[in-house]
Scaffold this motif. Sequence first.
Motif, PDB file in Angstrom:
ATOM      1  N   UNK A 196     -64.647  12.484  17.477  1.00  0.00           N
ATOM      2  CA  UNK A 196     -65.442  13.466  18.212  1.00  0.00           C
ATOM      3  C   UNK A 196     -65.285  13.271  19.716  1.00  0.00           C
ATOM      4  N   UNK A 197     -65.346  14.362  20.423  1.00  0.00           N
ATOM      5  CA  UNK A 197     -65.160  14.348  21.878  1.00  0.00           C
ATOM      6  C   UNK A 197     -66.394  14.897  22.569  1.00  0.00           C
ATOM      7  N   UNK A 198     -66.875  14.157  23.570  1.00  0.00           N
ATOM      8  CA  UNK A 198     -68.018  14.651  24.339  1.00  0.00           C
ATOM      9  C   UNK A 198     -67.637  15.927  25.097  1.00  0.00           C
ATOM     10  N   UNK A 199     -66.359  16.052  25.482  1.00  0.00           N
ATOM     11  CA  UNK A 199     -65.903  17.281  26.129  1.00  0.00           C
ATOM     12  C   UNK A 199     -66.068  18.472  25.193  1.00  0.00           C
ATOM     13  N   UNK A 200     -65.646  18.296  23.943  1.00  0.00           N
ATOM     14  CA  UNK A 200     -65.751  19.406  22.991  1.00  0.00           C
ATOM     15  C   UNK A 200     -67.206  19.684  22.625  1.00  0.00           C
ATOM     16  N   UNK A 201     -68.035  18.636  22.564  1.00  0.00           N
ATOM     17  CA  UNK A 201     -69.457  18.848  22.294  1.00  0.00           C
ATOM     18  C   UNK A 201     -70.065  19.691  23.411  1.00  0.00           C
ATOM     19  N   UNK A 202     -69.731  19.367  24.650  1.00  0.00           N
ATOM     20  CA  UNK A 202     -70.236  20.154  25.777  1.00  0.00           C
ATOM     21  C   UNK A 202     -69.756  21.602  25.684  1.00  0.00           C
ATOM     22  N   UNK A 203     -68.481  21.787  25.332  1.00  0.00           N
ATOM     23  CA  UNK A 203     -67.943  23.145  25.214  1.00  0.00           C
ATOM     24  C   UNK A 203     -68.635  23.916  24.102  1.00  0.00           C
ATOM     25  N   UNK A 204     -68.864  23.251  22.953  1.00  0.00           N
ATOM     26  CA  UNK A 204     -69.547  23.913  21.837  1.00  0.00           C
ATOM     27  C   UNK A 204     -70.970  24.311  22.234  1.00  0.00           C
ATOM     28  N   UNK A 205     -71.626  23.444  23.013  1.00  0.00           N
ATOM     29  CA  UNK A 205     -73.004  23.713  23.416  1.00  0.00           C
ATOM     30  C   UNK A 205     -73.094  24.656  24.605  1.00  0.00           C
ATOM     31  N   UNK A 206     -71.935  24.953  25.215  1.00  0.00           N
ATOM     32  CA  UNK A 206     -71.870  25.830  26.380  1.00  0.00           C
ATOM     33  C   UNK A 206     -72.682  25.267  27.549  1.00  0.00           C
ATOM     34  N   UNK A 207     -72.530  23.960  27.744  1.00  0.00           N
ATOM     35  CA  UNK A 207     -73.117  23.290  28.905  1.00  0.00           C
ATOM     36  C   UNK A 207     -72.032  22.414  29.516  1.00  0.00           C
TER      37      UNK A 207
END
Length: 206
Positions: free
Chosen positions: A37-48
């Motif tokens: 898992x990537x914190x970058x992708x988590x941020x992108x998924x959350x739109x933040x």
Amino acid sequence: MEPQEQESAGRGLSPEKRAQIVAAAVAEFQAAGFQGASMDRIAARAEVSKRTVYKHFANKEALFRAILDRLVDRTVAALDIRFDPDRPLRDQLLALGEAEGRLLTSPDCMGLARVIVTETIRDRALAHEYNCKTEHLTVFQDFMAAAVSAGRLRTNDPDLVADQFLGLIKSRAFWPTMFSGEIVSEQQMREIVEDAVDTILARFAA
């Protein structure tokens, strides 16, 4: 400064935004596993922005524990059921089983559970924490002990009855889902709960 950062600067994360990030983490962990898992992708998924994510969750472990807490909260809220000596025992066992069943037929809850179970296989310390936090067998134990005290169940070990009742449900509606990803239907769950209730009553009804 990114727009999302401007929005969150100087004030706490709203419950809605926090839930949005946690939901994004669940989706990312399901897709890539905890290690991938990537914190970058988590941020992108959350739109933040990633800065917003890190401001409130120091790392993936903190996000994972937020997922664990979310599942615990859902479980506690769903299983607020106590034995009533003035009501038919079968009806109450059905209600208790159906409360568990609503968790097991919820895509959200089962998605959380799959993420947690997968990660606890890798991390023994986290597995222990998970067991301590999510052990809702006490709800079933308290219910069975009260039923025994009221003379409605016949057993010297109400904890065993609780374990068997929960096991009858989860063996058909939880563990198969962990491996297949296919959640049982509401109709299947009703049948599973009814079978579990009838099995318990056949063995332990006073």
